[in-house]
Design a protein around this motif. Structure first.
Motif, short mmCIF file in Angstrom:
data_model
loop_
_atom_site.label_atom_id
_atom_site.label_comp_id
_atom_site.label_asym_id
_atom_site.label_seq_id
_atom_site.Cartn_x
_atom_site.Cartn_y
_atom_site.Cartn_z
N ILE A 1 -28.01 28.53 -0.98
CA ILE A 1 -27.12 27.45 -1.40
C ILE A 1 -27.98 26.39 -2.10
N PRO A 2 -27.71 26.10 -3.37
CA PRO A 2 -28.54 25.10 -4.06
C PRO A 2 -28.31 23.69 -3.52
N PRO B 1 -18.82 27.25 0.66
CA PRO B 1 -19.12 28.64 1.01
C PRO B 1 -19.64 28.85 2.43
N LEU B 2 -19.86 27.76 3.18
CA LEU B 2 -20.44 27.89 4.51
C LEU B 2 -19.38 28.20 5.57
N ALA B 3 -19.72 29.09 6.47
CA ALA B 3 -18.87 29.41 7.62
C ALA B 3 -19.10 28.33 8.69
N GLY C 1 -29.57 17.53 10.05
CA GLY C 1 -28.72 18.60 10.56
C GLY C 1 -27.26 18.20 10.54
N PHE C 2 -26.38 19.19 10.42
CA PHE C 2 -24.95 18.94 10.46
C PHE C 2 -24.23 20.20 10.95
N LYS C 3 -22.99 20.04 11.31
CA LYS C 3 -22.18 21.15 11.84
C LYS C 3 -20.91 21.26 11.01
N ILE C 4 -20.54 22.50 10.66
CA ILE C 4 -19.26 22.79 10.01
C ILE C 4 -18.33 23.27 11.11
N VAL C 5 -17.19 22.62 11.25
CA VAL C 5 -16.19 23.01 12.26
C VAL C 5 -14.90 23.41 11.57
N PRO C 6 -14.20 24.40 12.13
CA PRO C 6 -12.95 24.83 11.50
C PRO C 6 -11.84 23.80 11.65
#
Length: 72
Positions: free
Chosen positions: A22-23, A47-49, A67-72
């Motif tokens: 990922i750029p 594009p991140l899950a 740092g970070f978190k992707i949540v649905p």
């Protein structure tokens, strides 16, 4: 913010610390109140899950990781 000269580089990391494809776009802007400049890192997160990620920015001998978190 930094006073270090040179060009910064950035990369996206997965939760194990491995670089991803990922750029990360790095820009900078001067701060009008002082002799330093702001380093800005931007990346497209679509594009991140769901999961844990980080963006690492390197400038000269220093590294900063956010740092970070992707949540649905």
């Amino acid at each position: 913010a930094t006073t270090t000269a040179g060009a910064a580089a950035g990369r996206m990391l997965d939760k194990t610390g491995r670089a991803m494809q990922i750029p990360v776009q790095i820009t900078e802007r001067p701060d009008s109140s002082g002799p330093f400049r702001w380093i800005v890192a931007e990346a497209v997160l679509a594009p991140l899950a769901p999961g844990d990620y980080a963006i690492e920015v390197t400038l000269a001998d220093g590294k900063q990781t956010a740092g970070f978190k992707i949540v649905p």
